[in-house]
Design an enzyme around this catalytic site. Sequence first.
Site, PDB file in Angstrom:
ATOM      1  CE  LYS A  64      21.449  -0.632  32.066  1.00 46.09           C
ATOM      2  NZ  LYS A  64      20.899   0.067  33.258  1.00 46.09           N
ATOM      3  CB  CYS A  99       7.208   3.583  24.872  1.00 47.60           C
ATOM      4  SG  CYS A  99       6.694   1.868  25.017  1.00 47.60           S
ATOM      5  CD  GLU A 154       8.531   8.910  24.509  1.00 43.85           C
ATOM      6  OE1 GLU A 154       7.813   7.906  24.617  1.00 43.85           O
ATOM      7  OE2 GLU A 154       9.753   8.852  24.306  1.00 43.85           O
ATOM      8  N   GLY A 162      13.695   1.595  25.401  1.00 40.76           N
ATOM      9  CA  GLY A 162      14.067   2.840  26.057  1.00 40.76           C
ATOM     10  C   GLY A 162      13.957   4.008  25.101  1.00 40.76           C
ATOM     11  CB  SER A 163      15.401   7.383  25.273  1.00 42.80           C
ATOM     12  OG  SER A 163      16.801   7.195  25.185  1.00 42.80           O
ATOM     13  CB  THR A 164      14.324   7.813  19.989  1.00 43.80           C
ATOM     14  OG1 THR A 164      12.981   7.304  19.961  1.00 43.80           O
ATOM     15  CG2 THR A 164      14.843   7.888  18.572  1.00 43.80           C
ATOM     16  N   GLY A 202      18.690   4.375  21.735  1.00 49.11           N
ATOM     17  CA  GLY A 202      18.520   3.371  20.695  1.00 49.11           C
ATOM     18  C   GLY A 202      19.398   3.632  19.484  1.00 49.11           C
ATOM     19  CD  GLU A 216       8.746  -0.617  23.067  1.00 48.91           C
ATOM     20  OE1 GLU A 216       8.564   0.629  22.961  1.00 48.91           O
ATOM     21  OE2 GLU A 216       8.562  -1.255  24.101  1.00 48.91           O
TER      22      GLU A 216
END
Length: 476
Positions: free
Chosen positions: A182, A290, A387, A234-236, A239, A256
């Site tokens: 995706k 990132c 971030e 992607g974002s934490t 995740g 990651e």
Amino acid sequence: MAFEYAPAPESRAIVDIAPSYGLFIDGEFTEAADGKVFKTVSPSTEEVLAEVAQAGSEDVDRAVKAARKAFEKWSALPGSERAKYLFRIARIIQERSRELAVLETLDNGKPIKETRDADLPLVAAHFFYYAGWADKLGHAGFGPDPKPLGVAGQVIPWNFPLLMLAWKIAPALATGNTVVLKPAETTPLSALFFADICRQAGLPKGVVNILPGYGDTGAALVAHPDVDKVAFTGSTAVGKEIARTVAGTRKKLTLELGGKGANIVFDDAPIDQAVEGIVTGIFFNQGQVCCAGSRLLVQESIQDELLDSLKRRLSTLRLGDPLDKNTDIGAINSAEQLARITALAEQGEAEGAERWSPACELPSAGYWFAPTLFTNVTQAHTIARDEIFGPVLSVLTFRTPDEAVAKANNTQYGLSAGIWTEKGSRILAVANKLRAGVVWSNTFNKFDPTSPFGGYKESGFGREGGRHGLEAYLDV
């Protein structure tokens, strides 16, 4: 007086963007089951580039079933046969690199010189590299005959759309897995062009499936019971959601996630070289990286000299049309991301940090943010902790190597770091104390398919790239 640069735009004519695109399932483009579509726009102009089918849970199920069916034959192929397809894909990417670079710049907003000179060469290199591994898996250190996992569900971000696709798909195919991927909703086009490359390379149907969509599409893919492996960049926050979804299942997972990389400059560093590395570290891809070096830790004794040089250098950066070969700073990827960057920068000012940007005229259309640095920043400031994912640099100081290490590690993230010094012993001593997945010395943002990449703490776990990147797709 600086040189005046005449416009040097890359031609859009090399890319033929269709008015609409379907999902790529089982080797064919198809409409979404519920008929939903969305539009993808160019961040630099806000023009609609194409209408794209939006995958739902029924489409995810179709794609996973196609990948499961294809897995039987694909995994049974000798590694040397799988390698032929990967080599073919790599060569086609090289042949179509100019077309793909222009497409990526249009859909993502990053400068053409980055897509042309960094992204596309690395995309091809990853497929070439993992093609070489396909028939050597027994010598990779994971046993004499390691087996693939099955169907890999992969979710990638918008900052490096085609490169993140290569990071995910190349090792998965080399190890004998099939893929349902995706792409991000703001940058689906290069993944759909890659689907065409798969057909051009004669890849068997169902081995690669591409499902554009929003977060619910990714969530359905992650949660699908017949997916054996989940890979996410992607974002934490997302995740963590994925980790909760996968917990208690047999699915293998790599994440990651975000970062807040420290770029440490010692008093013996070559100032001009360090300044170039600082610029590359935070203003490459508009800071939407990132592993960006978003925290500059500079030794107190050279702070003034380095900041003067850095400000002079920032004043020469050219912001504007991403298709112009002279452009250094392109557009922010979306209105949503621009709003986040703007809010965090304003919060930095409100908390007392001193903001500076070079004189910079922003285009009237599109999503733009001038390169910005903050001084008088402390570790308590939000801009030093969160971030930002934009062209914003926070400057902190230190006096001793131990203080530099303590400040660099004082973050919930652990993805990247940089060290600038002429002493090799200092590089090794400091690097060994930094809790970061990759540490660059006297450079920044250098990538190679042979080298593993990944993080610690809230930057995720698992490694992509190199021999280590094979393990996540093998039953070991």
